[in-house]
Design an enzyme around this catalytic site. Structure first.
Site, short mmCIF file in Angstrom:
data_model
loop_
_atom_site.label_atom_id
_atom_site.label_comp_id
_atom_site.label_asym_id
_atom_site.label_seq_id
_atom_site.Cartn_x
_atom_site.Cartn_y
_atom_site.Cartn_z
NE ARG A 89 -3.70 -1.79 2.47
CZ ARG A 89 -4.74 -1.52 3.47
NH1 ARG A 89 -4.38 -0.65 4.48
NH2 ARG A 89 -5.93 -2.38 3.89
CE LYS A 93 0.71 9.68 7.45
NZ LYS A 93 1.60 10.36 8.47
CG ASP A 122 -10.10 -1.05 5.44
OD1 ASP A 122 -8.38 -1.34 5.00
OD2 ASP A 122 -11.40 -0.95 5.06
CE LYS A 129 7.03 5.67 14.58
NZ LYS A 129 6.01 5.71 14.65
CB THR A 217 -2.54 9.00 19.21
OG1 THR A 217 -1.88 8.53 18.35
CG2 THR A 217 -2.09 7.59 19.53
CG ASN A 256 -0.32 14.28 22.35
OD1 ASN A 256 -0.93 13.66 21.44
ND2 ASN A 256 -0.65 15.77 21.35
#
Length: 492
Positions: A89, A93, A122, A129, A217, A256
Site C-alpha cells: 500500500r 506512513k 483499514d 518510520k 492518538t 501527548n
C-alpha cells in the site's frame, strides 16, 4: 549546514532487514518480537509462505549521517534513519522520533508495526518510520530546526518523502512545529509538486493541518478502552463490570498520548490513581486531577518531582507494578519485560504506546489471564486522523465547508415543523439540534467509527479463532494486506 558524509541503503534483504541488536534482559529485540507475533498469527492463516514473507519483509532502510554546526562553533555528526517496511500500500506512513535511543532495529520494528496498524484500521498506507538519534533538550531551538530541515533535505534527495511516496508524522520528541519545518523545507525544494502540502501530517492547522489531530492518538486509546468496557464476555474473564466509571487506571507517560487518554478516561468517570514519568511517579488512591498534574508537569520542565497532591515515587517502574484495573503504558517500547511481568498486578494492559510489552512478557501475562489491548489497534488513532489530514491536503477542501450551513438550516426547518404541529422545542433543545458538523466534529466522528469497527472485528476474529486480541489484530492485518497484494481466498 555542511555536506552529508554517509548513506547506507538496504533493500529487500531476505525475510527482513536483519538486526543483531541484543534484547532487553534476555528478551527478544523489539524487531524480533514483532516478527514473532507476525509468525504466530501467520501460522493460523491459509496463506502461502511466499506471500507471508513478502508482507513481512522490510523493503528499505536509509541510514544517514550529517554534520551539525553547534551554536558554540563546534561540528557534531548526527545519526538518523528512515525505514519503509511495505510498499504494497502506498504511500508509506509513520512518525519521526527524536531520541537518544533511536536505532535501526527500532525504526524497522516501528515501521513494521505501522504496516500492520494501518491495515487493522483499514487506511491505505504502508508502514514507515524515521528517527534522529539525539535528545532535543540538549540542543537550542536553532539547532533542532537545522537538524530537522537537514534530515528532510536528505530524504528528499533520496526520494523517500512525498505525498505519494512516504508521509511522516509526529512521534516521540516531535510535534506540529517540527512537521511545519518539514513541510516548508519540502515545498521549497519541490515547488512544482502541487500536492506538496501533503508530504507530512500532524502540521499546525494554519499550515494545512487538521483540527483534532493533536489529541487523536490519545482519543483513539480512550475509544478502544471504552469499547472494551462494553464487552461483558471479555470483562468476565478479568472479573470486572462494564463501564469505565469507577475503574482505576495507572498511566505511564504524560506526553501527548498519555495526557489525552487520561483526560478522556477521567471525564468518563475513570479514576487515574497513578501517573509515571521519566523522573518518577505520583500516586493518589483517591484519584489525581489530570489537568492539574499536566499543568504542573509542563511548567516544571517535564518533571513530576515536587507535585504535592499525591505521593511521589522515585522509581516509576515500581508504579507500573501497583494494583489497578487498567495499566496504560503510553511512552516507549519494552517497558514491560520478562523481568518485571510477574510483578504486574493490573487486570488489563492497554497499549497506548508502540510495543510496550515484549513478546516474552506478553506470553506470560496472557497465560496468567491478563487482558492485553494491543498497540496495533489502540495506538491507531493518530494514523487514522493523519489519513484524514492527507485526504484533506490532496482534496484542498476543509471538511464540513460544503455541508455545515446546509445541515444547520435543515435542522432549523425540522424544529420549525415540529412546532407547527404542536410540539414545543425549547431553546436549549433547538441550540443542540441546530449545529452543523465542523471539521473537528467530523474528524472525531470518523475516528470513533474507525476504532469501533476495528475493535469489533478484532473481538470477532479472536473469538472465532480462539486466540488473544493481539494475535487477532495481526491476523486481521495480514489478511487485508494479502488481499491488497492480490492473493485470492482472503476475506475482505
Amino acid at each position: 549546514m555542511l555536506k552529508s558524509v554517509r548513506l547506507v541503503r538496504r533493500v529487500g534483504i531476505g525475510r527482513r532487514c536483519m538486526s543483531t541488536a541484543a534484547g532487553l534482559n534476555g528478551d527478544m529485540t523489539f524487531l524480533d518480537g514483532v516478527d514473532k507475533f507476525f509468525d504466530d498469527a501467520a501460522a493460523k492463516l491459509p496463506i502461502e509462505n511466499g506471500i507471508l514473507e513478502t508482507i513481512k519483509s522490510c523493503n528499505s532502510v536509509v541510514q544517514l549521517s550529517f554534520p551539525l554546526r553547534r551554536d558554540d562553533g563546534s561540528i557534531e555528526m548526527i545519526e538518523a534513519y528512515r525505514a519503509q517496511h511495505s510498499h504494497i500500500r502506498l504511500p508509506c506512513k509513520g512518525g519521526i522520533r527524536f531520541a537518544d535511543s533511536v536505532s535501526q532495529d527500532e525504526v524497522e520494528a516501528l515501521a513494521a508495526l505501522m504496516t500492520f496498524k494501518c491495515a487493522v484500521v483499514d487506511v491505505p498506507f504502508g508502514g514507515g518510520k524515521g528517527g534522529i538519534k539525539f535528545n532535543k533538550r540538549d540542543y537550542s531551538a536553532r539547532e533542532v530546526e537545522n537538524i530537522t530541515r537537514r534530515y528532510t533535505v536528505e530524504l528528499i534527495k533520496r526520494n523517500t518523502i512525498g505525498p505519494a511516496v512516504d508521509v511522516p508524522a509526529p512521534d516521540y520528541g516531535t510535534g506540529p512545529k517540527e512537521m511545519a519545518w518539514i513541510k516548508d523545507t519540502y515545498q521549497q525544494m519541490k515547488p512544482d509538486d502541487i500536492d506538496g502540502i501533503g508530504c507530512v501530517t500532524g502540521k499546525p492547522v494554519t499550515q494545512g493541518g487538521i483540527r483534532g489531530r493533536e489529541g487523536a492518538t490519545g482519543l483513539g486509546v480512550y475509544f478502544g478502552i471504552r469499547k472494551l468496557f462494553s464487552n461483558e464476555d471479555l470483562l468476565k474473564k478479568v472479573h470486572l463490570s462494564s463501564g469505565i466509571k469507577g475503574k482505576t487506571f495507572i498511566i505511564q507517560g504524560l506526553g501527548n498520548v498519555g495526557y489525552w487518554a487520561a483526560k478522556h478516561i477521567q471525564a468518563s468517570g475513570g479514576k487515574v490513581v497513578g501517573i509515571a514519568e521519566r523522573d518518577g511517579g505520583v500516586v493518589n488512591s483517591n484519584g489525581l486531577d489530570v489537568e492539574d498534574i499536566r499543568s504542573y508537569f509542563v511548567g516544571n520542565n517535564g518533571l513530576l518531582k515536587g507535585y504535592t497532591k499525591g505521593e511521589f515515587v522515585t522509581d516509576s517502574g515500581e508504579l507500573l507494578q501497583s494494583e489497578c484495573d487498567v495499566l496504560v503504558p503510553a511512552a516507549l517500547e519494552g517497558v514491560i519485560r520478562s523481568d518485571n511481568a510477574r510483578k504486574i498486578k493490573a487486570k488489563i494492559i492497554a497499549e497506548a504506546a508502540n510495543g510496550p510489552v515484549t513478546y516474552e512478557a506478553d506470553e506470560y501475562l496472557t497465560k496468567k489471564g491478563v487482558l492485553i489491548l494491543p498497540d496495533l489497534l489502540l495506538n491507531a488513532g493518530g494514523v487514522t486522523v493523519s489519513y484524514f489530514e492527507w485526504v484533506k491536503n490532496l482534496g484542498r477542501l476543509r471538511f464540513g465547508r460544503m455541508t455545515r450551513r446546509f445541515d444547520e438550516e435543515a435542522m432549523t426547518s425540522v424544529c420549525d415543523v415540529l412546532e407547527d404541529v404542536g410540539m414545543k422545542v425549547t431553546e436549549s433543545h433547538r441550540a443542540k439540534l441546530q449545529v452543523g458538523a465542523d471539521e473537528e466534529k467530523l474528524v472525531v466522528s470518523g475516528l470513533e467509527d474507525t476504532m469501533m469497527d476495528a475493535s469489533q472485528t478484532m473481538y470477532n476474529v479472536a473469538k472465532e479463532n480462539g486466540v488473544s486480541l493481539r494475535i487477532a489484530a495481526y491476523m486481521m492485518a495480514v489478511r487485508r494486506i494479502a488481499s491488497d497484494y492480490g492473493y485470492s481466498g482472503i476475506f475482505p
